[in-house]
Design a protein around this motif. Sequence first.
Motif, PDB file in Angstrom:
ATOM      1  N   ILE A   1     -26.766   3.853  29.824  1.00 17.57           N
ATOM      2  CA  ILE A   1     -26.389   4.388  28.515  1.00 17.57           C
ATOM      3  C   ILE A   1     -27.587   5.059  27.853  1.00 17.57           C
ATOM      4  O   ILE A   1     -27.485   6.172  27.331  1.00 17.57           O
ATOM      5  N   VAL A   2     -28.740   4.381  27.906  1.00 15.09           N
ATOM      6  CA  VAL A   2     -29.946   4.954  27.288  1.00 15.09           C
ATOM      7  C   VAL A   2     -30.273   6.303  27.906  1.00 15.09           C
ATOM      8  O   VAL A   2     -30.470   7.306  27.202  1.00 15.09           O
ATOM      9  N   SER A   3     -30.299   6.343  29.260  1.00 18.10           N
ATOM     10  CA  SER A   3     -30.689   7.612  29.887  1.00 18.10           C
ATOM     11  C   SER A   3     -29.609   8.667  29.689  1.00 18.10           C
ATOM     12  O   SER A   3     -29.898   9.838  29.456  1.00 18.10           O
ATOM     13  N   GLY A   4     -28.341   8.264  29.731  1.00 19.61           N
ATOM     14  CA  GLY A   4     -27.248   9.228  29.565  1.00 19.61           C
ATOM     15  C   GLY A   4     -27.247   9.851  28.191  1.00 19.61           C
ATOM     16  O   GLY A   4     -27.160  11.079  28.048  1.00 19.61           O
ATOM     17  N   MET A   5     -27.372   9.008  27.160  1.00 14.02           N
ATOM     18  CA  MET A   5     -27.329   9.523  25.799  1.00 14.02           C
ATOM     19  C   MET A   5     -28.500  10.449  25.496  1.00 14.02           C
ATOM     20  O   MET A   5     -28.348  11.498  24.892  1.00 14.02           O
ATOM     21  N   SER A   6     -29.703  10.025  25.927  1.00 11.78           N
ATOM     22  CA  SER A   6     -30.853  10.875  25.614  1.00 11.78           C
ATOM     23  C   SER A   6     -30.794  12.160  26.438  1.00 11.78           C
ATOM     24  O   SER A   6     -31.147  13.236  25.950  1.00 11.78           O
ATOM     25  N   GLY A   7     -30.295  12.048  27.677  1.00 12.33           N
ATOM     26  CA  GLY A   7     -30.125  13.259  28.484  1.00 12.33           C
ATOM     27  C   GLY A   7     -29.198  14.241  27.787  1.00 12.33           C
ATOM     28  O   GLY A   7     -29.462  15.441  27.718  1.00 12.33           O
ATOM     29  N   ASN A   8     -28.130  13.717  27.230  1.00 13.11           N
ATOM     30  CA  ASN A   8     -27.166  14.557  26.518  1.00 13.11           C
ATOM     31  C   ASN A   8     -27.736  15.209  25.278  1.00 13.11           C
ATOM     32  O   ASN A   8     -27.557  16.401  25.039  1.00 13.11           O
ATOM     33  N   ALA A   9     -28.415  14.412  24.457  1.00 14.95           N
ATOM     34  CA  ALA A   9     -29.015  14.955  23.235  1.00 14.95           C
ATOM     35  C   ALA A   9     -30.044  16.025  23.589  1.00 14.95           C
ATOM     36  O   ALA A   9     -30.151  17.053  22.914  1.00 14.95           O
TER      37      ALA A   9
ATOM     38  N   ASP B   1     -35.144  10.727  31.486  1.00  9.61           N
ATOM     39  CA  ASP B   1     -34.865   9.514  32.268  1.00  9.61           C
ATOM     40  C   ASP B   1     -36.091   8.607  32.276  1.00  9.61           C
ATOM     41  O   ASP B   1     -36.003   7.404  32.034  1.00  9.61           O
ATOM     42  N   ILE B   2     -37.226   9.206  32.586  1.00  3.80           N
ATOM     43  CA  ILE B   2     -38.453   8.409  32.686  1.00  3.80           C
ATOM     44  C   ILE B   2     -38.766   7.748  31.343  1.00  3.80           C
ATOM     45  O   ILE B   2     -39.026   6.545  31.265  1.00  3.80           O
ATOM     46  N   ILE B   3     -38.707   8.538  30.278  1.00  3.91           N
ATOM     47  CA  ILE B   3     -39.001   7.991  28.947  1.00  3.91           C
ATOM     48  C   ILE B   3     -37.967   6.930  28.561  1.00  3.91           C
ATOM     49  O   ILE B   3     -38.308   5.866  28.040  1.00  3.91           O
ATOM     50  N   GLY B   4     -36.694   7.212  28.851  1.00  3.29           N
ATOM     51  CA  GLY B   4     -35.622   6.278  28.504  1.00  3.29           C
ATOM     52  C   GLY B   4     -35.787   4.942  29.216  1.00  3.29           C
ATOM     53  O   GLY B   4     -35.801   3.882  28.580  1.00  3.29           O
ATOM     54  N   PHE B   5     -35.956   4.988  30.550  1.00  4.25           N
ATOM     55  CA  PHE B   5     -36.081   3.753  31.322  1.00  4.25           C
ATOM     56  C   PHE B   5     -37.346   2.996  30.925  1.00  4.25           C
ATOM     57  O   PHE B   5     -37.345   1.783  30.764  1.00  4.25           O
ATOM     58  N   PHE B   6     -38.437   3.755  30.783  1.00  2.64           N
ATOM     59  CA  PHE B   6     -39.715   3.116  30.484  1.00  2.64           C
ATOM     60  C   PHE B   6     -39.673   2.422  29.126  1.00  2.64           C
ATOM     61  O   PHE B   6     -40.089   1.279  28.990  1.00  2.64           O
ATOM     62  N   SER B   7     -39.153   3.109  28.118  1.00  2.93           N
ATOM     63  CA  SER B   7     -39.150   2.499  26.786  1.00  2.93           C
ATOM     64  C   SER B   7     -38.194   1.307  26.748  1.00  2.93           C
ATOM     65  O   SER B   7     -38.525   0.265  26.184  1.00  2.93           O
ATOM     66  N   PHE B   8     -37.049   1.448  27.372  1.00  8.89           N
ATOM     67  CA  PHE B   8     -36.071   0.351  27.343  1.00  8.89           C
ATOM     68  C   PHE B   8     -36.586  -0.888  28.089  1.00  8.89           C
ATOM     69  O   PHE B   8     -36.656  -1.987  27.545  1.00  8.89           O
ATOM     70  N   LEU B   9     -36.992  -0.678  29.347  1.00  8.19           N
ATOM     71  CA  LEU B   9     -37.427  -1.815  30.155  1.00  8.19           C
ATOM     72  C   LEU B   9     -38.781  -2.341  29.683  1.00  8.19           C
ATOM     73  O   LEU B   9     -39.034  -3.555  29.704  1.00  8.19           O
ATOM     74  N   GLY B  10     -39.640  -1.435  29.225  1.00  7.57           N
ATOM     75  CA  GLY B  10     -40.946  -1.841  28.714  1.00  7.57           C
ATOM     76  C   GLY B  10     -40.794  -2.732  27.489  1.00  7.57           C
ATOM     77  O   GLY B  10     -41.369  -3.835  27.414  1.00  7.57           O
TER      78      GLY B  10
END
Lengths: 474, 474
Positions: free
Chosen positions: B347-355, B458-467
């Motif tokens: 969801i995080v990567s999808g939404m930010s990809g869309n925006a 994707d990288i920013i989304g995954f990194f911020s979420f999992l980090g």
Amino acid sequence: MPKNESNSKTNDENDIQKKELHEDFLEAKELLDSHINETSEDELSGVDITEHLKTLKKHDEDEYTSYLEKLDAESLADAAIEMPEHMLKDVLENVPKEKLVEAMEELESDDQVELLEYIDDIDEVKAREIFDELDDDDKEDILKLSNYDEDEAGAYMQIELFKANLDETVKEAVDRLRSLRHTGELESVYQLFAVDKKGVLKYSIPLADLIIYNFSLTIDEVVRSAKEDEFRPKFAQDSEHIDDVVTKFEKFDLSVLPVVDSRGVLVGRITTDDIHDIIQERATEQIYNLAGVDDEAEEEDTLFKAGKARAIWLLLNLFTALIASFIIGFFDKTIETIVALAILMPIVSGMSGNAGTQALTVTVRRLALGEIEFNDKKGVLKKEIGIVLVNGLVFACLLGIVAYIWFDIAMLGVVIACAMFISIMFAGFLGTVIPLTLKKLNIDPAVGSSVLLTALTDIIGFFSFLGLATWILL
Amino acid sequence: MPKNESNSKTNDENDIQKKELHEDFLEAKELLDSHINETSEDELSGVDITEHLKTLKKHDEDEYTSYLEKLDAESLADAAIEMPEHMLKDVLENVPKEKLVEAMEELESDDQVELLEYIDDIDEVKAREIFDELDDDDKEDILKLSNYDEDEAGAYMQIELFKANLDETVKEAVDRLRSLRHTGELESVYQLFAVDKKGVLKYSIPLADLIIYNFSLTIDEVVRSAKEDEFRPKFAQDSEHIDDVVTKFEKFDLSVLPVVDSRGVLVGRITTDDIHDIIQERATEQIYNLAGVDDEAEEEDTLFKAGKARAIWLLLNLFTALIASFIIGFFDKTIETIVALAILMPIVSGMSGNAGTQALTVTVRRLALGEIEFNDKKGVLKKEIGIVLVNGLVFACLLGIVAYIWFDIAMLGVVIACAMFISIMFAGFLGTVIPLTLKKLNIDPAVGSSVLLTALTDIIGFFSFLGLATWILL
């Protein structure tokens, strides 16, 4: 003292920027001055004038307002059509009504309608006041044109045109053209439209042909002395969809097309510049819609409408993403056991989403360009399936090998390869079928198809990957 | 017996389909016949003829070949330009060389070059043979035009035009036009271009103006009796970029533009129908490039080139997706502990990809339409940041609440809300900055920007979420 240094640097940069801005301002002023005094080499278009006025507004509101007043009525009219809303508001507030009426009268009928509707959006009372001051011919034309739907050819035509009765002589027609040209009432004339006594369009004679005939002949004699069908007119119905008119322009390389009503009576003409605008607008619409952006909202000057329109698509996307997440949720035990699945998951959905978007975009655009006919659908699907079949196989193998090497689990490679192949195949199929189906249902295939596609490819991707993993690996 | 029933139904459907196909065939034949015998009401365009021939080819190769031979040279020429490669190949194989030469001579210089280059792609020897048989004027024109780069205005012009010297009378010019029209050498004439003795373009007089003057006046006298600057010509340099020419057509609503060389000598003209084609092509290019599709490869008839071009983008996408997966891989322990993270990740990567795609698409298109000037960049960035700021906040809160309710972990809601906000902000920023930067580096901002954007979001989304999850939740 590095801090100081960087400070002075920033100051310098600021100075340079200020200077640049000031130069912009002076340049805009100079260009507008030479336009107003008619000393310039190059004529300014409405777009240019609007741009320069915008620059003035940024720097000096008073100067800006004074230039709004200084512009001649024709330039003001040309610019007003191109202005963003906030600038047209300034015009309505600062320019006296008489000049606004004068400006309006400089425009051709189609542009009059456009500008008046634009003013009406901002200030209904003002629009009504301006309309009331126009002369009766203009009023009548405007009323006629505003009766058409926005998709009808009639809404895009202008009423001013050059026509003649069949029994008139070329000389009589040319004399009329002379007086029309002298009063500046008619621009971009390429054809003489010949009508019978009831006003029904009979022939369309390019000026390049008219000019080579003896001026004492009647139009009827001109037509009869030419090759048969030489002057048979192409035309549009006033109720025809404007997209079909665009197609006619493109197929036959036209510069102008007469418009007739249901009885065949000549009522107006559409010129090539309007067609340019429509082509550009349609393309923008498609590009934006594919990305979940609303073209009309983006053109507004305020952030609010654009932001809201985008938020609606994001909301839809959130909703579909949640569905995909629920699918993943079914397999939480599997993921807990094999965390490699969580690591590889985004690749499966990303790749199939991409392959699907490729098919979707090509199909949407080809539909819009009229390259896909009803009968052609099977051919299109065959092509798209062919492409994803090969690409699906290639990337399934590739990713399978990568996953195997990375995690050293042979069956994980097999699982991801199968999932990848399945989801890319579905993506290509759906990317083609979704727009074709929407089109058949008379829904714009560019609107919403991306969201629907991504939702479906995500669901299929996650389900096949995690499902196969649960079945094979656990 | 339901099985039987369904069988007969399928047979019926097949029959209907066969019948429909056969009707297509008959209709295409009839339309071509009436075109060839000139009995039809509606003229067929090159596109139409090509479509009908395609239908014939599907059903009956022999009929198809016989129609290739039956078409008159002009129709054959008009159709050949529009044909896909495999059909042009058929033409080259089945139509005698003399007729090909005749067809080529029916075309205007710009179309001659286009068709000859197209033939050259298929059969170099044949192209050379046809060229050798053309008359010397045509040869010279073709050589002149093929010297231009494909982005230069000169490559799009046609050499045929209507011009006159300043000291000629209107009558002399019109007489010349008459003979040009009678030999069919010149179409779509809207202007007389007036040149001095050296051939330098001096004025451009619309036929609608020329026709109202006394024919015994010289061109010079006509110009001097008009308002100052009335006939000052707009023009394009032959070395000018074709995109700038398109802009001129749009700004000034032109139907034709004369082209001059570096000394100001009139060398050709560009007509509005060529501009239509360019606008459409550019739009297709942008739409396709944003989706990782190559417009030229897609136009080929074979699947291979289109599939290969798409595979290259998929490969790039695989590569960036793997990087994103490596990022996730760093957090495998976290995911093992809290499997909800794996469920919410997409969801995080999808939404930010869309925006990000929304911002990217608007910026790319506005750059292409010339709506963003260098100075305007800051304003564009401000607008885009404004939009993602609000939408980022809204969706961060929304998703935070959803996650909290779903998994009943308050801090998980906080983590995903923060990650969502960060990644949407970055997405909006990158979606704007990437195309602006590519444009500044003179790289087409539509090519590759989507892949780059998705990779980074994707990288920013995954990194911020999992980090954040590792830091706060563990």
